[in-house]
Write an enzyme that holds these catalytic residues in place. Structure first.
Site, short mmCIF file in Angstrom:
data_model
loop_
_atom_site.label_atom_id
_atom_site.label_comp_id
_atom_site.label_asym_id
_atom_site.label_seq_id
_atom_site.Cartn_x
_atom_site.Cartn_y
_atom_site.Cartn_z
N ASP A 38 0.82 -1.22 0.00
CA ASP A 38 0.00 0.00 0.00
C ASP A 38 0.85 1.27 0.00
O ASP A 38 0.35 2.36 0.26
CB ASP A 38 -0.95 0.01 1.20
CG ASP A 38 -0.20 0.07 2.52
OD1 ASP A 38 1.06 -0.03 2.50
OD2 ASP A 38 -0.85 0.23 3.57
N GLU A 40 3.20 2.14 2.05
CA GLU A 40 3.81 2.51 3.34
C GLU A 40 5.32 2.31 3.23
O GLU A 40 5.78 1.36 2.58
CB GLU A 40 3.31 1.59 4.45
CG GLU A 40 2.20 2.15 5.26
CD GLU A 40 1.83 1.23 6.42
OE1 GLU A 40 2.71 0.48 6.91
OE2 GLU A 40 0.66 1.26 6.82
N ARG A 97 9.10 27.30 1.23
CA ARG A 97 8.41 28.48 0.72
C ARG A 97 7.15 28.79 1.52
O ARG A 97 6.60 29.86 1.42
CB ARG A 97 8.09 28.29 -0.77
CG ARG A 97 9.34 28.44 -1.64
CD ARG A 97 9.09 28.03 -3.08
NE ARG A 97 8.99 26.59 -3.22
CZ ARG A 97 8.76 25.96 -4.37
NH1 ARG A 97 8.61 26.66 -5.47
NH2 ARG A 97 8.70 24.65 -4.41
N ASP A 171 14.36 39.05 -7.88
CA ASP A 171 13.27 39.76 -7.18
C ASP A 171 13.84 40.45 -5.95
O ASP A 171 14.98 40.19 -5.54
CB ASP A 171 12.10 38.83 -6.83
CG ASP A 171 12.55 37.59 -6.07
OD1 ASP A 171 13.46 37.71 -5.24
OD2 ASP A 171 12.00 36.51 -6.34
N LYS A 194 9.66 43.45 -9.73
CA LYS A 194 8.41 43.07 -10.43
C LYS A 194 7.25 43.82 -9.82
O LYS A 194 7.09 43.81 -8.61
CB LYS A 194 8.14 41.57 -10.25
CG LYS A 194 9.04 40.68 -11.05
CD LYS A 194 8.68 39.22 -10.85
CE LYS A 194 9.17 38.68 -9.53
NZ LYS A 194 9.03 37.24 -9.37
N ARG A 196 2.94 44.66 -10.22
CA ARG A 196 1.64 44.56 -10.89
C ARG A 196 0.88 45.81 -10.47
O ARG A 196 0.51 45.95 -9.32
CB ARG A 196 0.92 43.30 -10.43
CG ARG A 196 -0.17 42.84 -11.35
CD ARG A 196 -0.89 41.63 -10.78
NE ARG A 196 -0.02 40.48 -10.55
CZ ARG A 196 0.33 39.60 -11.49
NH1 ARG A 196 -0.11 39.72 -12.71
NH2 ARG A 196 1.12 38.59 -11.19
N ASP A 220 19.61 32.89 -7.46
CA ASP A 220 18.38 32.62 -6.70
C ASP A 220 18.56 31.31 -5.94
O ASP A 220 19.50 30.54 -6.20
CB ASP A 220 17.19 32.53 -7.68
CG ASP A 220 15.87 32.98 -7.03
OD1 ASP A 220 15.83 33.12 -5.79
OD2 ASP A 220 14.88 33.16 -7.76
N ASP A 224 11.74 26.74 -9.96
CA ASP A 224 10.66 25.75 -9.93
C ASP A 224 10.02 25.68 -11.32
O ASP A 224 10.44 24.88 -12.16
CB ASP A 224 9.65 26.13 -8.84
CG ASP A 224 8.63 25.04 -8.60
OD1 ASP A 224 8.54 24.11 -9.41
OD2 ASP A 224 7.88 25.11 -7.60
N GLY A 227 9.60 30.33 -14.40
CA GLY A 227 8.99 31.60 -14.80
C GLY A 227 9.79 32.81 -14.35
O GLY A 227 10.10 33.70 -15.16
C1 R5P Z 1 10.91 32.84 -4.65
O1 R5P Z 1 10.87 33.58 -3.67
C2 R5P Z 1 12.06 31.95 -4.92
O2 R5P Z 1 13.27 32.52 -4.47
C3 R5P Z 1 12.17 31.64 -6.40
O3 R5P Z 1 12.38 32.86 -7.10
C4 R5P Z 1 10.91 30.98 -6.91
O4 R5P Z 1 10.57 29.88 -6.10
C5 R5P Z 1 11.09 30.52 -8.34
O5 R5P Z 1 9.91 29.94 -8.77
P1 R5P Z 1 9.57 29.79 -10.32
O6 R5P Z 1 10.75 29.13 -10.98
O7 R5P Z 1 8.33 28.93 -10.32
O8 R5P Z 1 9.29 31.15 -10.86
#
Ligand code: R5P
Length: 314
Positions: A38, A40, A97, A171, A194, A196, A220, A224, A227
């Site tokens: 299962d 585990e 995160r 960022d 960045k 918005r 960084d 993930d 983007g």
């Molecule tokens: C955000 O604060 C992290 O430091 C990375 O910039 C973020 O996790 C990157 O995510 P992604 O590749 O999905 O834009």
């Protein structure tokens, strides 16, 4: 003097565990992590660890929940086998995160995971480039947060013309990390801001700093979806950057991230092996992997000998 230690590897990153074992000249302890029908997880440590200083190497990377559970069960097995001290070596600490309440009725999962590791029986934690430094304080046991920067700096110095570099934080939140690397290579720092302006409108990327004609290095902790990185690279090139490279500690690379990066204008993405690279990463045209094995191996050796770990970064 060689440290008397036991190294135990979970299944998340066997290649890194092997490289750490080679660095320390200590074989990985015999241990089996199996599944019941299962799914585990069942663990069996197949050699004596009574009274030993044990280091478990396990990133809580994809599949994050399985690898986390494996880590917890390994800790439990070692505690019940009377290990003297158990250090959870978590090169990539997942759930990081989720380090604050992002909205009403949301969890702080990074704290929960820290509690789980502690409650399972870990005496110490050793990790690399925590998403936020203050996560260290989520643990009430000694926690060393190693910096990947020295490994990255070595690579930059070997491969790039240092005279025309600009380090860039993708960022505002990553400025401290990027500045630390910039300082080590004596390069100026730029920031992608960045914004918005209104809900529903797309983000505007402002570059703080003069990047025209420069070779930019984005720094960084995590990539993930890719983007953040690809958008930052586009914005820098639009502002006249000569070329854009990236140094990122943890290659989470979910979904189509590798393809997105391969198709992007990024000249190179350099990742560490805190997360085991997939086949797609290994063959991607613009991704390279550098190893944190010697960094972790050295930190493990020093921990065992009760020597300073912070002096690794002097
Ligand atoms: C955000 O604060 C992290 O430091 C990375 O910039 C973020 O996790 C990157 O995510 P992604 O590749 O999905 O834009």
């Amino acid at each position: 003097m060689k440290a008397a230690i036991k190294l135990v590897a979970g299944n998340s990153n066997r290649a890194l565990a092997d490289a750490i074992a080679a660095y320390l000249e200590v074989p990985l302890a015999k241990c089996q992590v199996r599944r019941f029908a299962d799914m585990e997880i069942f663990v069996e440590i197949q050699e004596n660890v009574r009274g030993q200083d044990v280091f478990i190497i396990q990133s809580t990377s994809f599949p994050a929940n399985d690898h986390l559970m494996e880590l917890l069960i390994l800790i439990d097995a070692l505690r019940r086998a009377s290990a003297r001290r158990i250090t959870a070596v978590v090169p990539y600490f997942g759930y990081a995160r989720q380090d604050r309440k992002a909205g009403p009725r949301t969890p702080i999962s990074a704290k929960l995971v820290a509690n789980l590791i502690t409650e399972a029986g870990a005496d110490r934690v050793l990790t690399v480039d925590l998403h936020a430094g203050q996560i260290q304080g989520f643990f009430d046991i000694p926690t060393d947060n190693l910096f990947g920067a020295p490994v990255m700096v070595r690579d930059v110095k070997e491969r790039m013309d240092l005279s025309n570099l600009m380090v860039v934080s993708p960022d505002v939140g990553g400025v401290v990390r990027a500045r630390a690397l910039a300082k080590r290579i004596d390069a100026p720092l730029a920031i992608v801001d960045k914004r918005r302006e209104r809900a529903g409108e797309s983000e505007v990327m402002n570059i703080i700093g003069e990047v025209e004609g420069r070779t930019c290095i984005l720094v960084d902790d995590i990539v993930d979806s890719g983007g953040t990185l690809c958008n930052a690279a586009d914005a820098l090139l639009k502002e006249g950057a000569k070329e854009v490279h990236a140094y990122i500690t943890h290659g989470v690379l979910s979904g189509g991230a590798v393809a997105r990066i391969a198709a992007s204008k990024l000249k190179t993405l350099v990742l560490t092996d805190s997360i085991q690279p997939t086949e797609a990463v290994k063959v991607a045209r613009n991704i390279r992997v550098i190893s944190v094995a010697s960094l972790l191996g050295e930190a493990i050796g020093r921990t065992a000998l009760e020597e300073s770990v912070s002096s690794l970064f002097d």
